[in-house]
Design an enzyme around this catalytic site. Sequence first.
Site, PDB file in Angstrom:
ATOM      1  N   ALA A 260      52.968  52.625  35.139  1.00 31.10           N
ATOM      2  CA  ALA A 260      53.180  51.678  34.040  1.00 31.10           C
ATOM      3  C   ALA A 260      52.195  51.915  32.890  1.00 31.10           C
ATOM      4  O   ALA A 260      51.292  52.755  32.977  1.00 31.10           O
ATOM      5  CB  ALA A 260      53.068  50.255  34.557  1.00 31.10           C
ATOM      6  N   HIS A 261      52.348  51.129  31.840  1.00 34.22           N
ATOM      7  CA  HIS A 261      51.544  51.255  30.627  1.00 34.22           C
ATOM      8  C   HIS A 261      50.046  51.074  30.909  1.00 34.22           C
ATOM      9  O   HIS A 261      49.652  50.248  31.719  1.00 34.22           O
ATOM     10  CB  HIS A 261      51.987  50.235  29.594  1.00 34.22           C
ATOM     11  CG  HIS A 261      51.823  48.816  30.041  1.00 34.22           C
ATOM     12  ND1 HIS A 261      50.676  48.095  29.846  1.00 34.22           N
ATOM     13  CD2 HIS A 261      52.662  48.008  30.707  1.00 34.22           C
ATOM     14  CE1 HIS A 261      50.828  46.896  30.349  1.00 34.22           C
ATOM     15  NE2 HIS A 261      52.022  46.806  30.892  1.00 34.22           N
ATOM     16  N   ASN A 262      49.230  51.870  30.241  1.00 33.48           N
ATOM     17  CA  ASN A 262      47.772  51.749  30.279  1.00 33.48           C
ATOM     18  C   ASN A 262      47.141  52.048  31.638  1.00 33.48           C
ATOM     19  O   ASN A 262      45.969  51.748  31.856  1.00 33.48           O
ATOM     20  CB  ASN A 262      47.320  50.349  29.835  1.00 33.48           C
ATOM     21  CG  ASN A 262      47.684  50.064  28.398  1.00 33.48           C
ATOM     22  OD1 ASN A 262      48.812  49.703  28.099  1.00 33.48           O
ATOM     23  ND2 ASN A 262      46.750  50.265  27.489  1.00 33.48           N
TER      24      ASN A 262
END
Lengths: 348, 348, 348
Positions: B233-235
Site C-alpha cells: 500500500a501507499h507510503n
Amino acid sequence: MLRGEVQGNGNEKINMLGKIQDAKKGQIAFLANPKYEQFIYTTQASAVIVKKDFQARKEISATLILVDDAYSSFTLLLEEYHRAISFQKSGIEEPSFIGKDSSVGKNIYRGAFSYIGSKVKIGDNVKIYPHVFVGDNVVIGNNTILHPNVKLYADTKIGSNCVIHSGTVIGSDGFGFAPQEDGSYKTIPQLGNVIIEDNVAIGANTVIDCATLFGDSTIIRQGVKLDNLIQVAHNVEIGKNTVIAAQSGISGSSKVGENNMIGGQVGIAGHLVIANNTGIGAQAGIGKSIKEEGQRIIGSPAFDVKEYFKAYAVFKRLPDLNDRLRELEKKVKELNSITERHEVEGDE
Amino acid sequence: MLRGEVQGNGNEKINMLGKIQDAKKGQIAFLANPKYEQFIYTTQASAVIVKKDFQARKEISATLILVDDAYSSFTLLLEEYHRAISFQKSGIEEPSFIGKDSSVGKNIYRGAFSYIGSKVKIGDNVKIYPHVFVGDNVVIGNNTILHPNVKLYADTKIGSNCVIHSGTVIGSDGFGFAPQEDGSYKTIPQLGNVIIEDNVAIGANTVIDCATLFGDSTIIRQGVKLDNLIQVAHNVEIGKNTVIAAQSGISGSSKVGENNMIGGQVGIAGHLVIANNTGIGAQAGIGKSIKEEGQRIIGSPAFDVKEYFKAYAVFKRLPDLNDRLRELEKKVKELNSITERHEVEGDE
Amino acid sequence: MLRGEVQGNGNEKINMLGKIQDAKKGQIAFLANPKYEQFIYTTQASAVIVKKDFQARKEISATLILVDDAYSSFTLLLEEYHRAISFQKSGIEEPSFIGKDSSVGKNIYRGAFSYIGSKVKIGDNVKIYPHVFVGDNVVIGNNTILHPNVKLYADTKIGSNCVIHSGTVIGSDGFGFAPQEDGSYKTIPQLGNVIIEDNVAIGANTVIDCATLFGDSTIIRQGVKLDNLIQVAHNVEIGKNTVIAAQSGISGSSKVGENNMIGGQVGIAGHLVIANNTGIGAQAGIGKSIKEEGQRIIGSPAFDVKEYFKAYAVFKRLPDLNDRLRELEKKVKELNSITERHEVEGDE
C-alpha cells in the site's frame, strides 16, 4: 434439440434467454425451483422449459416445452448460445505481431495488439484476443480461447479446449533465491516451463510459475478449473478435475491430487502431497501432506471440518471457560483446606 | 568456469542442462543428494558434476566433473545459461511508442506494443517486453528487465539489475478516501511516487501503490524479493533484502525492516514498524509493531511460533477440555455437598 | 479558494505542495498535527495553511493562511492539483483501435494500443490509457478514467466519474461448473454482465466477474471504493458507499449492504446477505448472513470483535489452562479418595 414435448405454439420465435421473473417476448425461460412457480402464470416469455410432470394450476400464455430436467435443458441452450457468440470473432485485426517460424491453424482470431513470438505452434479455431502475449516456442491446442491480455511466457504448452481469462500470467519465474553470506539473495534461474493439459479453465489475474530446472514442468492436469487471483508456484502439479476457488495459493513443488475441491483463500505450503478427493474449506492453511483420501478439512493448520467447528464453538466461549476454571480452583482450594482440617481433626 | 577436475573425456560437447534421472547425450547433470546416486551409473548425460570425494561403486560412462559443491556449481551453470538466453532479445519491434524528450541507453530491447511516455530516462541493456507501459518521467537503471505487461505509473523510479514480472502494477493510487457527512467518500489525491532500489525482484500481478503526498515515496529497498500477487500500500517501506511470499499484503504507511522473511498470505496492518530479521509465518495477521529483532511469529493476531502451535494443539482438543471441565464441576459439586454434610455431621 | 485569511506576503508564488518538514521555496505546506508545530518555525515553504486559532510561539518566515480546518483545506488543494494533472492527457495516440458503430464523446484521451470494440458508447472527458481493452457493447459515462491495461469484457456498463486502475478485469466469466458423472466438470456459460454505477473507484489487478444468466448483472453501487487485488464473484451486489480493502474476496451471489467497511484479506462465502453499516476486520471469514446492522466482527468464522479478542487472549494461554485443568483433576481425584475414605471411616 432438447427432445422435449411442445405444448402450445410450436412456431414461437426465440432469440434470447431470460429469467422467468422478467423475461420478455421473444425470450425463453425455465422453471425448475417450485418457489418460482408463481411467475409461470405471469411471465411474458414466449416459451418456458418445465419438467414433464408439471401441473399448471392456472392458465399459462407461454408455450411450454416439457422435458426431463428443466435446469439441464436450459443449460444446454445456454451453451449453444454461448458457442454461437464466442465463435463470432475470427480473422486478424491490425496491427498485430507474429514472429518468425510460427504456425497458426485454421479459423483463428488474432485481435489487434496481440503478440505471437517465434517458433510458436497454434492449433485450429484458437481465439487470441487483443493484448495477448504468446512467448517463443509456445504450443497451443485446438479451440483454446485466450482472453484479452493473457501472458504466456516462452516454452509454455497449452492443451485443447482451454479457456484462460484476462490478465492471467503463465510461466513467470518461480520464487527461488539462494541466501548469501552478506544477507542478500542470489536469483536461482528458473528454466523449466508450464504444461496445461486439455479442458482446463483458468480465471482472471491468476499466476502460474514455471518449474525451476530445465526439462521440469509445473503441470495443470486435464479438466482442472482454477478461479481468479490464484497463485500456483514453481513445480506444482494439480491433478485431474480438481477445482480451486479464488485467491488460493499453492507453494512450490506441492502435488495436489485429483478431484480435489479447494475453497477460496486457502494456502498450501511447499513440498506437500494432497490425496485425491480432498475437500479443503475456505481460508484453510495446509502445513503437512494429506495422505488419506476423501477427507474434509479446514482451519490453519487444517484438520477435520466437524472437529474444527466443534473446537471453534468452544473457542468462542473461552473467556467463560477460563472463569469457570478459576472458580473451580477456588472451590477446590477451599475443599482442600476443609479436608486437611478434617484429616487433622480425624487424627486427633 | 567451475574450477573442477575433469575425470573422463574432457572434450564432451555440452549444449544443455538436465536432471540426472533423464538427461540425454549432450546434457550435463549434477549429483548432490545421495538418494540419486543410483542414476549416475545409468544416466545418459554426457557429463555429471559431483562432489570431489565421491566414490563410485560401479562403472560410470559419463564424464565426471569433481567440485567442492555440486549443487552450487550446477547453479552457476544455470545462471550462465539463463544470462545467455535473456540477453538474446534486443532491438526495437514495431509498432512501439515512445513519447517526447525520453532517452534510452545502449543495447535496449523494446518489444512490439510497448509504450514509453514523455521525459522517461532508461539505462543500458534494459529489456522492455511487449505491452509494457512506462509512464511520464519514469527513470529505469541499467540491466533491468520489465516482462510483458508491466505497468509503471508516471514518476516511478526503478534501480539497476531489477526484474519485474508480467502484470505487475507500480505506482497506482493509494487507497485514500475521506468520509463525508452524507456517508459518501471523497478521493484523497495520491501525488507521491514509488522508488524501487537496485537488485529488486518482483513477481507477477503484484501491486505497489504510490505515496499520498507530493514528494513522498513508497520505497522498496535494495535486494528485496517480492513474490506474485502481493499488495504493497501507499507510503510503505520495505527494508533491504527482505523476502515476501505470494499473496501477502502490507497496509498503508507500515515500515518493514531488513532481512525479514515473510510467508504467503500474511497481512500487516497500517502504520506499523516491523523490526529487522523478523520471521512471519504464512497466513499470519500482524496488528501491532514488532519491536524486538529476530522473532518468529504466526497466527492472527500473530505471536511466537512455538507458543502458537502449543496453543493450537490444545485448541484442537477444546471440546474434550470442555467436557473435562464440566465433569470436574460436577465432581466438585458432589464433593462440596459431601463435605458440607461432614461439616454438619462433624458439628453434631 | 480556501476562504482563508492571509497573514504575510499575499503574493507568494506557489507551484507545488509539500510537507512542512521538507518543503522548499515555492511550495505550500500545512500544519494540522501539533506534533509538527516545531517545523513551522524552520520550514522553507513559501506558505503554510494553519488553523485559525493557531498561536505562534516564535517568528515564522512563511506566509500563513488561516483556515477552519488545515487538513481539509490542504486536501482541497491536492484535489485541484490532481485535477490539473489528470486533465493533461487528451487526444488520440496512434496506433489505437476502434471497432464499428462505436461513439465517443468530447475531449477524449485514447492512448496508443488502446482497443475499443464495436457498438461501444463512451461519454465526454473519458481517459482511456494505453493497453486498455473495451469489449463490444460496453457503455462508459462521463469523466471516467481507465488506467493502462484495464480490461472491460463485452456488455459491461460503467458510470460517470469512475476511476479504474491498471490490470483490473471487469466482466470475466463467473466460476460456474456442473459436475458430471465421470468426475469432470462442464462449464456453465456465463452470459450476464457487470454494472458499475457512478463515483466508483477500483484499485489495480482487481477482478469482477459477470453474472451467470443473460439479463442478470453483478452490480457495484454508486460511491463504492474497492482496493487492489479484490475478487468479486458472479452475481454479487455491493451496496452504496461500501469500502473494501485489498485482497478481500466475495463469493458468488452474495449481497453486501451499504456503508460497510471491510478490511483486507476478508473472505465472504456465497449466497449471503450482509447488513448495512457492518464493519468486518482484516482476514475475517464470513460464513453466514449478517442480519443486524452496525455490527463489528472479526475471526474465521467471524463474530463480535470484542468477544473475539477476549477469546483469543485466552487462546494464547491455552497450554497453561490445560495444565491447570490437569492439576485440578489430580487434586479432585485426591480429594475424592480422601472423602471416600472419610465416608468409609465415618461409617465404621
